[in-house]
Design an enzyme around this catalytic site. Structure first.
Site, PDB file in Angstrom:
ATOM      1  N   LYS A  41       2.707  11.246  -3.520  1.00 13.99           N
ATOM      2  CA  LYS A  41       1.697  10.530  -4.309  1.00 13.99           C
ATOM      3  C   LYS A  41       0.799  11.502  -5.080  1.00 13.99           C
ATOM      4  O   LYS A  41       0.310  11.180  -6.158  1.00 13.99           O
ATOM      5  CB  LYS A  41       0.857   9.675  -3.360  1.00 13.99           C
ATOM      6  N   ASP A  85       0.883  -1.167   0.000  1.00 17.51           N
ATOM      7  CA  ASP A  85       0.000   0.000   0.000  1.00 17.51           C
ATOM      8  C   ASP A  85       0.918   1.213   0.000  1.00 17.51           C
ATOM      9  O   ASP A  85       1.538   1.537   1.012  1.00 17.51           O
ATOM     10  CB  ASP A  85      -0.888  -0.030   1.256  1.00 17.51           C
ATOM     11  N   ASP A 127     -13.252   5.557   2.272  1.00 17.70           N
ATOM     12  CA  ASP A 127     -11.863   5.723   2.720  1.00 17.70           C
ATOM     13  C   ASP A 127     -11.638   7.168   3.168  1.00 17.70           C
ATOM     14  O   ASP A 127     -11.511   8.076   2.343  1.00 17.70           O
ATOM     15  CB  ASP A 127     -10.922   5.347   1.558  1.00 17.70           C
TER      16      ASP A 127
END
Ligand code: ADP
Ligand code: MG
Length: 632
Positions: free
Chosen positions: A84, A22, A208
């Site tokens: 990211k 992850d 999420d």
């Protein structure tokens, strides 16, 4: 127990292990899955979570992880985080992010986003590769073997360029990225959704909510073959907000504190950056505390004898958070609209991200989707665990994982004296539900601990604890009066929800567990075998415990009644009672010292004798209290 030979239980292709990663905005993790189920691989210090932070140094290799994060304030230009957000993006795409990031972001080839540290320019792929390499090393150390292949997760909304950038980062780290998996798909895989013999087609939502981002995804799950290799996850829609998360709540608490401090100690008070950082940590800690407790004390020493001090209750925080939670709900509605579904059509909601530990979030999500959200797995780990599952499927070792349409071992709870009350027996097909009533064993007991157990044996010591929780704040009542109903609910995916309610006061508490993880098939067989071997012995032990517990309650009630009757008790009868109490007490005492040597029938007889003898006493006691309280 079964063989401890680890090499046979790791996911491999031709002896080669595939890891699941992850690669998160804030944190990254690595996991594998073997027949015990998925698990994360910690570093040498036991930490599984690697902060996705890289600090470049002048004179050595970059620092990756916790240390880089800790010193981020000291090195704002050298410390790279949230990389990211830049992966595979152009400068235009990240215009909104740039003001939030203290390091320099510059345009590279084709105007792609690059990072400048001093004289050097780095691509986001290079920085991500440093994080991936760290995880690779961590996994190699944990497993004791070189790793070359990985499954890496990305958000469902990542486009081709962002996915390609992730693959490239893997390659730079010396890892072949054998599959890019959507994060919501990984979360579903971690829960075993769409896998196993009994798997049905489902529509699920993955909610999420992390620190800085919120994603909602709706997936259509089509189960595959027997071992689930071909199960298919189609993303029907995604929505969310790339700048919404737990950080917002920290800020709300900070603003409240600032405002109140100014009101109390003067409008002119200013807060330098380091104080602001300390206050942010302080606010986050208070927020986290309020996920478990009803109130948290906020106390800040401002110097010169000025102390800011107030209680923040969960109710107050929930009122502050309400609009924030509503923003996530609006996105959920949008995702459902895009998928052309309404809430009733969603079978499951899987919770991911640290902020889903907030009770208000859980409650709101449950209400909106009309189902109990999945929270059994740690929301910080669930995506990595799913990446591990996907890796093991690709390596062809997932076959061994326990994905059954029956409960492999009985499920129950601990009762007084270390005995086990089984609510669901092994081999029951899922879904299934069972309830049982319990009470307290001590006068005025206000908290009851519920220990959820798995196994075939009769005593707690011989079973495996899956988790425990506490039913708190029961009003004070005498022993045996509270009515505690415990419910076990196992759904079609094998997820166990245990809830306890005290009927008189309405107090409730619950826990969610994945019972199939943590055991191998051989261990289950051994546990079953042992239950036969020890059946007689266990039955005896259980009977003695029950007799001892009930005898103690009887003796207590009889003594209470004797006290109430007091002078009115004739001496000869009193003596008879005393001798029978003494005899029973002797059995109770022996039950702690040498339970195996007690004849259970004799013990039972002694209890019966006392019960018979005490009938008259109880009558007298009742008559007595009627006289004292004629009204009622
Ligand atoms: P991200 O996806 O952004 O990497 P995470 O999933 O790691 O974020 O979640 C981090 C967020 O979760 C932080 O805002 C943190 O304060 C919050 N958080 C962690 N534990 C709790 C808790 N028990 N109660 C409330 N918030 C929590
Ligand atoms: Mg996350």
């Amino acid at each position: 127990m079964s063989s401890q030979d680890d090499s046979s239980s790791k996911p491999t292709t031709n002896g080669e292990i595939i890891i699941g990663i992850d690669l998160g905005t804030t944190n990254s993790l690595v996991a594998i899955c073997d027949e015990r189920g998925p698990r994360v691989l910690p570093d040498a210090a036991g930490r599984a979570i690697l902060p996705s932070v890289v600090r470049f140094t002048d004179d050595g290799p970059p620092v990756v992880g916790g240390e880089a994060r800790r010193l981020a304030v000291m090195f704002p230009k050298e410390t790279i985080y949230s990389v990211k957000r830049l992966m595979g993006r152009g400068l235009d795409d990240v215009a909104e992010d740039i003001p939030h990031l203290p390091f320099d972001i510059v345009g590279g080839e084709n105007d792609t986003a690059r990072i400048r540290v001093g004289e050097r320019i780095y691509t986001p792929q290079e920085v991500s590769a440093m994080i991936l390499r760290e995880l690779k090393v961590q996994a190699e150390a944990a497993l004791g073997t070189p790793i070359r292949k990985a499954v890496v997760t990305v958000p469902a909304y990542f486009d081709d360029a962002q996915r390609q950038a992730t693959r490239d980062a893997g390659r730079l780290a010396g890892l072949e990225v054998v599959r890019i998996v959507n994060e919501p798909t990984a979360a579903a895989l971690a829960y075993g959704i769409g896998q196993g013999k009994g798997a049905k087609a489902e529509t699920i939502a993955v909610y999420d909510l992390g620190g800085g981002t919120f994603d909602i995804s709706i997936l259509q799950v089509t189960p595959g073959g027997e071992a689930g290799e071909d199960s298919f996850f189609q993303v029907l829609s995604t929505a969310g907000d790339t700048h919404l998360g737990g950080d917002d709540v920290d800020r709300m608490i900070m603003e409240l504190v600032f405002e109140e401090i100014r009101k109390e100690f003067g409008e002119k008070l200013t807060f330098p950056p380091c104080t602001q950082q300390a206050l942010r940590n302080f606010a986050e800690a208070a927020k986290i505390r309020l996920s478990n407790e009803e109130s948290a004390q906020l106390q800040i020493d401002l110097g010169d004898g000025r102390v800011y001090d107030r209680m923040l209750t969960r109710d107050e925080l929930e009122e502050m958070m309400e609009p924030w939670v509503q923003r996530t709900m609006v996105a959920c509605d949008r995702a459902m609209r895009d998928a052309k579904l309404d809430a009733g059509k969603i079978d499951r909601v899987v919770m991911v991200g640290g902020s889903t530990r907030i009770p208000l979030v859980r409650k709101s999500v449950g209400e909106r989707f009309q189902c109990e959200p999945y929270t059994a797995l740690d929301p910080d780990l669930v995506v990595a665990l799913g990446a591990g599952v996907q890796a093991s499927i690709l390596a062809g070792t997932n076959r061994d994982m326990l994905l059954l349409d029956v409960i492999p071992l009985s499920l129950g709870i601990e009762t007084m004296g270390g005995a086990v009350a089984k609510l669901i027996v092994r081999n029951t097909t899922v879904p299934t539900r069972a309830t049982e009533k319990f009470s307290t064993s001590v006068d005025g007991q206000t908290n009851v601990k519920i220990n959820v157990l798995q196994g075939e044996r009769e005593l707690v010591a011989d079973c495996r604890s899956l988790g425990e929780f506490e039913l708190r704040n029961i009003p004070t009542m005498p022993a045996g009066i509270p009515q505690i109903e415990v419910e076990f609910l196992v759904d079609a995916n094998g997820i166990l929800n245990v809830s306890a309610v005290e009927k008189r006061s309405g107090k409730v508490a619950s826990i969610q567990i994945v019972p199939r993880y943590g055991l191998t098939r051989e261990e289950i067989d051994t546990m079953e075998q042992e239950s036969y071997t020890y059946a007689r012995q266990d039955m005896h032990a259980h009977r003695i415990i029950d007799l001892a517990v009930n005898s103690c309650l009887d003796i207590k009630w009889i003594r209470d009644a004797m006290e109430r009757v007091g002078e009115g008790l004739d001496a000869e009868y009193g003596e008879k009672l005393e001798s029978k109490i003494a005899r029973l007490q002797e059995f109770v005492d022996r039950s702690h010292r040498e339970p195996a040597k007690i004849d259970a029938d004799e013990f039972y007889q002694a209890k019966e004798d006392l019960d018979q003898e005490s009938v008259r006493l109880h009558e007298q006691a009742i008559t007595r209290s009627l006289k004292e309280e004629p009204a009622g």
